[in-house]
Design a protein around this motif. Structure first.
Motif, PDB file in Angstrom:
ATOM      1  N   SER A  16       0.856  -1.185   0.000  1.00 17.59           N
ATOM      2  CA  SER A  16       0.000   0.000   0.000  1.00 17.59           C
ATOM      3  C   SER A  16       0.891   1.235   0.000  1.00 17.59           C
ATOM      4  CB  SER A  16      -0.884   0.028   1.258  1.00 17.59           C
ATOM      5  OG  SER A  16      -0.097   0.240   2.412  1.00 17.59           O
ATOM      6  N   TYR A  17       0.267   2.363  -0.111  1.00 17.02           N
ATOM      7  CA  TYR A  17       1.050   3.584   0.087  1.00 17.02           C
ATOM      8  C   TYR A  17       0.267   4.577   0.927  1.00 17.02           C
ATOM      9  CZ  TYR A  17      -1.555   5.732  -3.831  1.00 17.02           C
ATOM     10  OH  TYR A  17      -2.528   6.214  -4.650  1.00 17.02           O
TER      11      TYR A  17
ATOM     12  N   PRO B 111       8.092   5.912   8.111  1.00 22.65           N
ATOM     13  CA  PRO B 111       7.178   6.243   7.016  1.00 22.65           C
ATOM     14  C   PRO B 111       6.969   5.087   6.058  1.00 22.65           C
ATOM     15  CG  PRO B 111       9.312   7.300   6.704  1.00 22.65           C
ATOM     16  CD  PRO B 111       9.341   6.666   8.055  1.00 22.65           C
ATOM     17  N   LYS B 112       7.822   4.059   6.111  1.00 23.24           N
ATOM     18  CA  LYS B 112       7.649   2.973   5.144  1.00 23.24           C
ATOM     19  C   LYS B 112       7.215   1.673   5.783  1.00 23.24           C
ATOM     20  CE  LYS B 112      12.541   1.799   5.001  1.00 23.24           C
ATOM     21  NZ  LYS B 112      13.632   1.357   4.166  1.00 23.24           N
ATOM     22  N   CYS B 113       6.734   1.755   7.015  1.00 22.33           N
ATOM     23  CA  CYS B 113       6.337   0.528   7.714  1.00 22.33           C
ATOM     24  C   CYS B 113       5.135  -0.117   7.045  1.00 22.33           C
ATOM     25  CB  CYS B 113       5.998   0.838   9.163  1.00 22.33           C
ATOM     26  SG  CYS B 113       5.478  -0.615  10.070  1.00 22.33           S
ATOM     27  N   GLY B 114       5.280  -1.388   6.676  1.00 22.96           N
ATOM     28  CA  GLY B 114       4.193  -2.093   6.024  1.00 22.96           C
ATOM     29  C   GLY B 114       3.092  -2.505   6.988  1.00 22.96           C
ATOM     30  N   ASN B 115       3.355  -2.403   8.277  1.00 24.29           N
ATOM     31  CA  ASN B 115       2.353  -2.805   9.264  1.00 24.29           C
ATOM     32  C   ASN B 115       1.640  -1.611   9.869  1.00 24.29           C
ATOM     33  OD1 ASN B 115       2.981  -5.548   9.015  1.00 24.29           O
ATOM     34  ND2 ASN B 115       4.699  -5.321  10.420  1.00 24.29           N
ATOM     35  N   GLY B 116       1.699  -0.478   9.179  1.00 23.60           N
ATOM     36  CA  GLY B 116       1.002   0.699   9.693  1.00 23.60           C
ATOM     37  C   GLY B 116       1.500   1.111  11.066  1.00 23.60           C
TER      38      GLY B 116
END
Ligand SMILES: [Zn+2]
Ligand SMILES: [Zn+2]
Length: 807
Positions: free
Chosen positions: A641-642, A778-783
């Protein structure tokens, strides 16, 4: 020899003298820079010397075909770049035989640019170059010039494969520079998980720029993007317009006073700054008009809480004035830089000049923005305006580093950590030339490294700058260059040591893949393709994705395949030479990302989820009750996601899902584990171990760039309470490039310092439960879930405290 000293310390003279001498003695010189622009600058310098026996010429992609032959046969000072050396010169070495035979010196300028994967490629190109020189019987001296770096000799050895002398003492005359570390305050805005958001670095930069210009201090503001620079200039102009307005009409002005105008500033672009959380978006107004408040219908120019708190529109910006005063010692002549100009306005008691009444209206015109792509004559005009003081404040991207000669500046503002101490000093060095005193202000952005640095001046001062890191042994880099070398001159047993210890193993692999043929005389390239096509020296491997503007078909550039998922996914805000585009579509199969020029009021961050497995451990040692490892890993990453964040404030606007395939990466990682016995007490104390490890991972990724010249986008991390391969709580940080780039290895070598800084970064942030300045990524895939700030501190304490007592 490597010369590693600061900006304007005379490095060029140091290599020009022996290089020109070599030419006069009948030798030849090869000069390498990372960019064509620098080569062009150098050529100009050489020509200005007017030494007829020096026949200097550039040889790069822009050199017309008909000139190339002349250069090969007659030039004795050839300026080129590693790309041209790799693809154009080395493969056709026979055409250069007379040049190579007489080659006395190789100048590698701005060599701090050769870091990471690109640096590793350049290292192998230089080894190929050495081998070709040997073939023609020459043994040239390498003279490297670099910005300040720690252990420059070791770096230079890694880059060239040769023992190196280092020159690091900078004896050039310099005034003193006052350095201010500036942390913007937390605001009332809320980001992810309700975390507080800091005021942006560009908003603060605009305030300071206005303040300094009011104080008659010639100031350069470095901002990351062109639009950011334009935004800073616009906001600062607006502030000066406020001041001018309040000075011309001290009381009693009417918002709809006659003479108000709706003209808009023709220079106004759409504001905003894409790649950076730091934004300050002014509504364009006519900054040079005193009545601008009336004419900017949508909002006044003071868009941040600070300025608007200073009073209703039209009130004098006391904030700016008092801050200008507080920066400057009252009554002292602050503008040494302009002291020799005869026509300066009188100085006020606060140290800032009180302009002549008739000048007030033109006050905002003293600030301008500079961007790359200006024509040479425009640049000269700008230089003159700065020298004459008609422009006192300039906001710029660091495009300025190439092409504009700005001297006689008094202050430099740096909006956001420029990535390395080396670039910090390089940018700060722009102020206070000719031995004058100067001011430099580093304004922190809302991220862990910036926050850490403004709280830990000792991490900046009295410390060597970071080491320049590269890994020439990376098999993904070495393999293609061995093929290229074999195509140049078949590889013999004697050649192998030149390319490093891993060469025999990589050669075996290349033979197995039918890329090279082993014969009694050595290894041969027998294929029809060009061997040099195998190495993509500026990319990260894989076939690159072309970035194309959809309306015009213009090719903007290319992004290597691994980076494409994060940089040019559908919906991404993409920055190219300071201009902003939005990606309409990423087509991986076609290898194309279609973009269109746009001015969104948000910026984007790709988020990925990652799996990691250990392929082999190369080194390990005890760290406190745990163990630190360095080795090879396989990483499976999927961008899922982004995140969109508002430009002005950094506020989170939402998370958009993406449908991209997972990618596997074989790379190197540093990781640490803690045994169950060490973490059990923490769990008993109510700490969420997963959240603690995750928070420590994020912060440590943020801090590694302090020790290795990478940026946080070059590396990634995985953390888990229980990893399948180790059976323990494990935190990994890996190189985000196929085969590794040297960053994780550096983390392994400096682990105690690195993890101590990580812990410090977390504890020194005043937020309660974690924010982008400490443990959020800012790039954490787990929110950014789960994260446990206090737990991370305890975890790192466990890892570090016992370590220091045990040794
Ligand atoms: Zn925080
Ligand atoms: Zn994360």
């Amino acid at each position: 020899m490597i010369i590693s000293t600061g900006t304007a310390s005379g490095k060029s003279l140091a290599y020009l003298t022996p290089a020109v001498t070599a030419c006069l003695d009948g030798g030849t010189v090869l000069y390498l820079t990372p960019t064509k622009a620098l080569a062009a600058d150098q050529l100009r310098t050489l020509r200005e010397l007017r030494i007829t026996k020096v026949r200097a010429a550039t040889f790069d992609g822009d050199t017309p075909f008909e000139e190339r032959k002349w250069v090969r046969q007659h030039a004795n000072y050839v300026l080129t770049n590693p790309d041209m050396l790799h693809r154009g010169i080395l493969p056709r070495h026979a055409q250069w035989s007379s040049f190579f035979r007489r080659l006395r010196m190789i100048v590698v300028d701005e060599c701090h640019g050769y870091r990471g994967v690109f640096g590793s490629h350049v290292a192998q190109i230089l080894r190929r170059l050495r081998r070709v020189c040997a073939r023609y019987g020459s043994d040239p001296t390498f003279l490297l010039a670099s910005a300040t770096a720690s252990e420059p000799g070791a770096f230079a050895k890694r880059l060239t494969g040769l023992e190196m002398h280092e020159v690091t003492v900078d004896a050039s005359p310099k005034g003193s520079t006052t350095i201010a570390l500036w942390e913007p305050p937390l605001t009332d805005l809320r980001g992810e998980g309700g975390a507080p958001v800091r005021r942006t670095a560009t908003a603060e930069a605009a305030d300071l720029l206005a303040d300094l210009v009011l104080a008659d201090i010639r100031t350069l503001a470095f901002v990351r993007s062109r639009r950011g620079a334009e935004t800073v200039a616009l906001s600062a102009r607006a502030k000066l317009a406020d001041v001018a307005f309040s000075l011309t009409t001290p009381t009693d002005h009417h918002p709809l006073a006659p003479g108000s105008s709706t003209t808009t500033n023709p220079h106004n672009p759409a504001p905003g700054e894409p790649e950076d959380l730091a934004h300050h978006t002014p509504t364009p107004g006519p900054p040079s008009k005193p009545d601008h408040h009336n004419s900017a219908p949508s909002s006044p120019n003071d868009l941040d809480h600070h300025a608007s708190a200073s009073g209703p529109p039209g009130e004098p910006d006391h904030h700016a004035l008092s801050r200008a005063a507080s920066l400057i010692t009252p009554g002292e002549p602050v503008d040494e830089g302009g002291a020799d100009e005869g026509d300066l306005p009188e100085r006020g008691s606060l140290g800032w000049s009180i302009p002549d009444t008739s000048d007030w209206a033109s006050l905002p015109d003293k600030i301008a923005a500079y961007r790359a792509g200006y024509l040479a004559e425009d640049r000269r005009l700008l230089e003159n305006a700065l020298r004459a003081g008609t422009i006192m404040g300039l906001a710029t991207t660091n495009a300025l580093e190439l092409g504009v000669d700005v001297s006689g500046l008094d202050a430099v503002l740096i909006a956001g950590w420029p990535g390395t101490r080396a670039s910090l000093w390089q940018q700060a060095g722009r102020a206070g030339r000719d031995g004058r005193d100067a001011l430099a202000v580093l304004i922190a952005r809302d991220d862990p490294l910036d926050t850490y640095l403004v709280h830990h001046p000792d991490a900046l001062f009295g410390r060597p700058v970071e080491a320049i890191v590269l890994d020439p042994d990376n098999p993904y880099v070495l393999g293609p260059h061995l093929c290229a070398a074999a195509a140049e001159i078949p590889l013999a047993e004697d050649d192998l040591p030149v390319f490093g210890d891993t060469t025999p193993a990589v050669l075996e692999d290349l033979v197995a893949q039918n890329l090279l043929r082993k014969r009694p005389a050595g290894w041969f390239w027998t294929r029809r393709e060009r061997a040099t096509d195998l190495a993509d020296i500026r990319g990260g491997g894989g076939s690159p994705i072309q970035v194309v503007e959809s309306s015009t078909g213009r090719l903007l550039g290319s992004v290597d395949e691994p980076s494409a998922h994060t940089a040019v996914h559908t919906g991404a805000v993409y920055l190219h030479q300071g201009e902003t585009f939005v990606v309409e579509l990423l087509d991986l199969e076609a290898g194309v990302a279609l973009v269109s020029s746009a001015s969104p009021d948000y910026t984007t961050f790709a988020r990925d989820i990652t799996d990691i497995s250990i392929l082999g451990t190369q080194r390990s040692h005890a760290l406190g009750p745990g163990t630190l490892h360095f080795g090879e890993v396989e990483v499976t990453r999927q961008v899922v996601s982004y995140l969109k964040r508002r430009l002005q404030s950094g506020e989170m606007l939402g998370d958009e899902p993406l449908d991209l395939p997972p990618r596997t990466l074989r790379t190197r990682a540093v990781w640490w584990t803690l045994p169950a016995s060490a973490v059990a007490p923490l769990a008993e104390a109510g700490i969420d171990l997963g959240g603690a490890a995750h928070a420590a991972e994020h912060a440590s990724i943020g801090l590694l760039p302090l020790f290795a010249t990478c940026d946080r986008w070059d590396i990634g991390g995985v953390s888990t309470e229980l990893h399948a391969d180790t059976g323990l709580l494990t935190v990994f940080v890996y190189d985000g490039h196929e085969g590794g780039a040297g960053f994780a290895e550096r983390g392994y070598a400096r682990a105690t310092d690195w993890l101590t800084a990580t812990r410090e970064a977390i504890t020194s942030c005043e937020c309660d439960r974690g924010c982008p300045s400490c443990i959020q990524s800012p790039k954490c895939g787990n929110g950014n879930e789960p994260l446990d700030k206090r737990g991370a501190i305890r975890l790192l304490d466990t890892l570090l405290t016992q370590h220091s007592t045990s040794c």
